[in-house]
Structures are given as C-alpha cells and as structure tokens.
Design a protein around this motif. Sequence first.
Motif, PDB file in Angstrom:
ATOM      1  N   ARG A  77     -34.088  -3.144 -13.480  1.00 31.81           N
ATOM      2  CA  ARG A  77     -34.733  -2.610 -14.681  1.00 31.81           C
ATOM      3  C   ARG A  77     -33.735  -1.875 -15.561  1.00 31.81           C
ATOM      4  N   ARG A  78     -32.575  -1.500 -15.014  1.00 33.39           N
ATOM      5  CA  ARG A  78     -31.536  -0.825 -15.795  1.00 33.39           C
ATOM      6  C   ARG A  78     -30.736  -1.812 -16.649  1.00 33.39           C
ATOM      7  N   THR A  79     -30.889  -3.092 -16.397  1.00 29.90           N
ATOM      8  CA  THR A  79     -30.085  -4.109 -17.066  1.00 29.90           C
ATOM      9  C   THR A  79     -30.841  -4.715 -18.237  1.00 29.90           C
ATOM     10  N   ASP A  80     -30.181  -5.695 -18.877  1.00 29.83           N
ATOM     11  CA  ASP A  80     -30.816  -6.400 -19.983  1.00 29.83           C
ATOM     12  C   ASP A  80     -31.783  -7.476 -19.497  1.00 29.83           C
ATOM     13  N   ASN A  81     -31.868  -7.705 -18.178  1.00 29.70           N
ATOM     14  CA  ASN A  81     -32.743  -8.738 -17.626  1.00 29.70           C
ATOM     15  C   ASN A  81     -33.394  -8.250 -16.337  1.00 29.70           C
ATOM     16  N   PRO A  82     -34.615  -7.692 -16.398  1.00 26.90           N
ATOM     17  CA  PRO A  82     -35.309  -7.293 -15.171  1.00 26.90           C
ATOM     18  C   PRO A  82     -35.539  -8.497 -14.246  1.00 26.90           C
ATOM     19  N   LEU A  83     -35.749  -8.195 -12.971  1.00 24.54           N
ATOM     20  CA  LEU A  83     -35.852  -9.220 -11.936  1.00 24.54           C
ATOM     21  C   LEU A  83     -37.306  -9.663 -11.757  1.00 24.54           C
ATOM     22  N   TRP A  84     -37.490 -10.982 -11.568  1.00 28.07           N
ATOM     23  CA  TRP A  84     -38.819 -11.557 -11.338  1.00 28.07           C
ATOM     24  C   TRP A  84     -38.701 -12.492 -10.131  1.00 28.07           C
ATOM     25  N   ILE A  85     -39.013 -11.965  -8.958  1.00 25.22           N
ATOM     26  CA  ILE A  85     -38.804 -12.698  -7.708  1.00 25.22           C
ATOM     27  C   ILE A  85     -39.998 -13.605  -7.429  1.00 25.22           C
ATOM     28  N   ARG A  86     -39.733 -14.807  -6.873  1.00 27.23           N
ATOM     29  CA  ARG A  86     -40.810 -15.766  -6.609  1.00 27.23           C
ATOM     30  C   ARG A  86     -40.710 -16.344  -5.201  1.00 27.23           C
ATOM     31  N   SER A  87     -41.791 -16.995  -4.790  1.00 31.09           N
ATOM     32  CA  SER A  87     -41.885 -17.591  -3.456  1.00 31.09           C
ATOM     33  C   SER A  87     -41.384 -19.032  -3.470  1.00 31.09           C
ATOM     34  N   ARG A  88     -41.231 -19.580  -2.273  1.00 36.42           N
ATOM     35  CA  ARG A  88     -40.850 -20.992  -2.137  1.00 36.42           C
ATOM     36  C   ARG A  88     -41.872 -21.901  -2.807  1.00 36.42           C
TER      37      ARG A  88
END
Length: 269
Positions: A210-221
């Motif tokens: 969230r500190r970066t220019d691209n927050p993380l969006w994790i997904r499942s298999r």
Amino acid sequence: MQRPDWAPETIDVERPSVARMYDYYLGGSHNFAVDRATARAMVAVVPQAPLMAQANRAFLRRAVQFLTDAGIRQFLDIGSGIPTVGNVHEIAQRHAPDSRVVYVDVDPVAVAHSREILAGNDRTAVIQEDLRHPERILTHPDIRAMLDFSQPMAVLVVAVLHFVPDDDRPAEVLRTLRAALAPGSYLVLSQASDDGRGEAERAEAEEVYRRTDNPLWIRSRAELTGFFDGFELVEPGVVWVPQWRPETPESAEDAEQAVFLGGVGRLGG
C-alpha cells in the motif's frame, strides 16, 4: 535525494515503485533508496520475496524457450518492468534470431531503460502504456509496425496481474487481448497467490505494498486458471512457477515457497 543520471525527470524518486523493487529483488541497480527500504520491509514480512522474483524470472525464461521451440517468433510482453538479465528479447533472439519483441510498461523508468538497452536492436520496440487499457496497446502504431496480428504470437503478462484489482476487470482485459490474436497464439500468465498462506501473512504483505504506486491484489489458483478462458492450458497447467516444466526435479522442490502461480495457454482454431 540526488536524482541519478538514468532517472527521467518525470518520475517521483521519493515514492517506491514496484518495478524498481522487483529490479532490487533480482539484483539489479535501477532502484532508489525508497525502493530498497520498501523491498526490505517486504522481505521482513515475506522472507522468500527475492526467491519469488527469481523463480518467476526463471519461469519466464523457460516459457519463452518453450514458445520459440513451438515456432513463435512474435512476443508482446505487457508489464515488462525494468530490464535485467534474462529479458524476453535476450532469450527469444538467442534461440530464434528473427524473433520480434515489444515491451509494454506503465513505469517511465522501465520504459526509458528498455529504450536505452534496446537501441540498435531493430527487432524490438518499447511503449509506455497500461495493461488496463488493452485497446490502446493493440492499436499503438509501434506495436502494429513490429508485430503481425494475422500470425501467431505470444502475449506475456508475467508478475503483473496482482497489481490489477478486480474493479479494473482483468478478465475483460485478457478477453480483449485474446480477441485480437490469431489462432495458434499463446498467453503466459503468472501472479502472486495466497493458496496455502495464512491470513496474517497476506494482510502484512498487502500493507507493505500500500506504500507503493501499485497495491497488491492476491488471487487463488482457481482465479488465475479462470483468466485462461478461451485458451487450452499447456501441461502441466497452472502450477507454482518452479513446477512449470522444471529443468531438474530438484528445482521444483518446495515450489509453493515461490508464492507465484503460472501457466501457459494456447489459442486453438
């Protein structure tokens, strides 16, 4: 901070960039103190973060080798990042010198350095554009000049989708790309997954990004597999990236530590 000679004037050197963090994980030199600090914060939460980046880069190399063996000579690498050892053009043109490669990235540093490194290579092109606007990519004159969409090609979206939230309709983006491809084309995908991970680890990793220019969006298999809609998955399907056609059985051990899932699909017809 003092701006390095290689950094374009348009970029914010005080805000961490996921492209430059990835470069740091791979041992590259095109990153700033803020990127290194944020990357180290990620390593504190997920100690295998550098291994993840390296395993993903190794997957990219094996996938491109597979594609050249399959006769592919055109590559569209979207979200290509900052050039480091093992870029698509290096791999493809080593195995098939007539291969043509277009790099697409939204990060101005990645684009600037790609252009610098690729100067004089007339079988490559670099454009600055966003994966979330596939129609701009597909109609870009530099891409149309380099790639023949009436012939099979490979589209690579590697280590990018976890920066595209569901609200930006990644499945629709990939369908738009698929509709432009000739039969016999391929799609290569990888992205971070939370399969087998604890909720606390996932939350901490998301907080760092969230500190970066691209927050993380994790997904499942299952979610990543769904992105291959319309493509026939190449064996062994969507797996932890070290398990995708490993060069040795040992290299696929403890594969889930890589955190990235990946796969390759072929467009029939």
